[in-house]
Scaffold this active site. Structure first.
Site, PDB file in Angstrom:
ATOM      1  N   TYR A 169       0.805  -1.223   0.000  1.00 16.00           N
ATOM      2  CA  TYR A 169       0.000   0.000   0.000  1.00 16.00           C
ATOM      3  C   TYR A 169       0.840   1.277   0.000  1.00 16.00           C
ATOM      4  O   TYR A 169       1.953   1.299   0.527  1.00 16.00           O
ATOM      5  CB  TYR A 169      -0.953  -0.018   1.204  1.00 16.00           C
ATOM      6  N   THR A 241      -8.457   0.319  17.338  1.00 14.30           N
ATOM      7  CA  THR A 241      -9.257   0.461  18.562  1.00 14.30           C
ATOM      8  C   THR A 241     -10.006   1.790  18.611  1.00 14.30           C
ATOM      9  O   THR A 241     -10.580   2.144  19.629  1.00 14.30           O
ATOM     10  CB  THR A 241      -8.374   0.318  19.815  1.00 14.30           C
TER      11      THR A 241
END
Ligand SMILES: *[C@@H]1O[C@H](CO)[C@@H](O)[C@H](O)[C@H]1NC(C)=O
Ligand SMILES: *[C@@H]1O[C@H](CO)[C@@H](O)[C@H](O)[C@H]1NC(C)=O
Ligand SMILES: *[C@@H]1O[C@H](CO)[C@@H](O)[C@H](O)[C@H]1NC(C)=O
Length: 322
Positions: A169, A241
């Site tokens: 990426y 998270t």
């Protein structure tokens, strides 16, 4: 000959420019990578807290529906010893960047413009990952702060070294949405007798970023000082998270904390413009049949059948210490 001279002159010029720029730099600087959704979620409360993140935005649905979410509570007696797990390789170096206060957390955004990237390889990783930021999770009390837990217990804080897959990426925003995109090395923070010199560099900057979405430059942060000396870790597949909770993260939790002084911890807790009351840790999420692997061999004496569930985990004396 001529080309050589030109090159040297250009180098001198670019150095001159850099020096001038650093003289002109103000204390508080432009924040790159500002998260425009940051006002839409919080760590506490029933309207915007973790239990409703998944409903706040359609791109965040997986925060609620996902079955591979993070953080988790690591239960020592369900760890699986995997002898194939190699030590992790982190090219430690000094890094430059900016420290950002965005009300949710403090994040050190690494600039890779002038220096070679900090590459993270091996361990459970099959690609090369490039460090792009370090995030600080902590709480107001000694017994809250870390996102991951060991046997139900939290540490005073958790440093998350976030890296993206630079083989597949172009940048971390693309990597976050794609398979094998992100690797996060989690280091627990505990209170000890002496301070940590690299953490001290953070501490001296906290006082400067005293309003929301402000940044301040930080140069020459020695990464290795923030990493405990250990080859031992636990690893599992999970998620980011914070919203949108993408399930593209290989988590690597180091088996030893780093220690900061009580004074450093107190100063961290007093950083203004953090909107949460207790901690900026997301509650632990269900494991849902995932396996947490480790390279810690709890049964060194057993030569045969090394791949077995350890039932005799004794926490590293430092892990679990308050
Ligand atoms: C990290 O990997 C890149 C690409 O292979 C390389 O250019 C860079 O020098 C490496 N970083 C360090 C600190 O060696
Ligand atoms: C937190 O830890 C510090 C250092 O170990 C200790 O001095 C302090 O009393 C603790 N606070 C509480 C509320 O236990
Ligand atoms: C990240 O990479 C993608 C794909 O190359 C590109 O479209 C996007 O603009 C990049 N984003 C940033 C923030 O650089």
């Amino acid at each position: 000959m001529k080309a050589g001279i030109y090159a040297i002159m250009w180098l001198c010029d670019s150095h001159t420019v850099i020096i001038i720029l650093s003289i002109l730099k103000t204390v508080v600087s432009y924040c790159p990578d500002t998260n425009h959704w940051s006002v839409w979620w919080t760590y506490e409360g029933s309207n915007s807290g973790p239990s409703v993140w998944g409903a706040r935005n359609k791109d965040w649905a997986i925060c609620k529906t996902g079955k591979n979410q993070s953080p988790i509570d690591i239960l020592p007696n369900s760890l699986l010893y995997d002898p194939q797990l190699q030590p992790l390789k982190i090219e430690t170096a000094s890094v430059n960047g900016v420290l950002r206060n965005n009300k949710k957390d403090l994040t050190f955004l690494i600039s890779n413009k002038f220096e070679p990237a900090v590459n993270i390889t091996s361990g459970p990783l099959s690609y090369t990952y490039k460090l792009y930021q370090i995030k600080l999770h902590y709480g107001r009390l000694n017994t809250t702060g870390s996102e991951h837990r060991i046997d139900g217990k939290s540490f005073s804080g958790e440093l998350q070294f976030m890296a993206y897959n630079s083989e597949l990426y172009a940048n971390h925003s693309e990597a976050q949405k794609n398979p094998r995109g992100i690797a996060i090395i989690a280091v627990f923070l505990s209170i000890g007798d002496t301070g940590n010199s690299a953490f001290e560099m953070f501490r001296q900057k906290f006082v400067l970023i005293t309003s929301t979405d402000t940044c301040t430059d930080l140069h020459g942060l020695p990464i290795d000082k923030l990493l405990p000396r250990t080859d031992q870790y636990m690893t599992y597949s999970g998620s980011l998270t914070q919203p949108g909770c993408k399930e593209t993260v290989t988590w690597i939790l180091l088996n030893k904390p780093i220690y900061i002084s009580y004074k450093q911890m107190e100063d961290l807790r007093e950083t203004p413009y953090q909107e949460w009351m207790n901690s900026n840790a997301r509650p632990v999420m269900p494991l849902n049949h995932r396996t947490v692997r480790t390279n810690i061999n709890f049964r060194k004496t057993t030569r045969l059948c090394s791949m077995k569930i350890s039932k005799k985990y004794e926490a590293n004396p430092e892990v679990g210490q308050r």
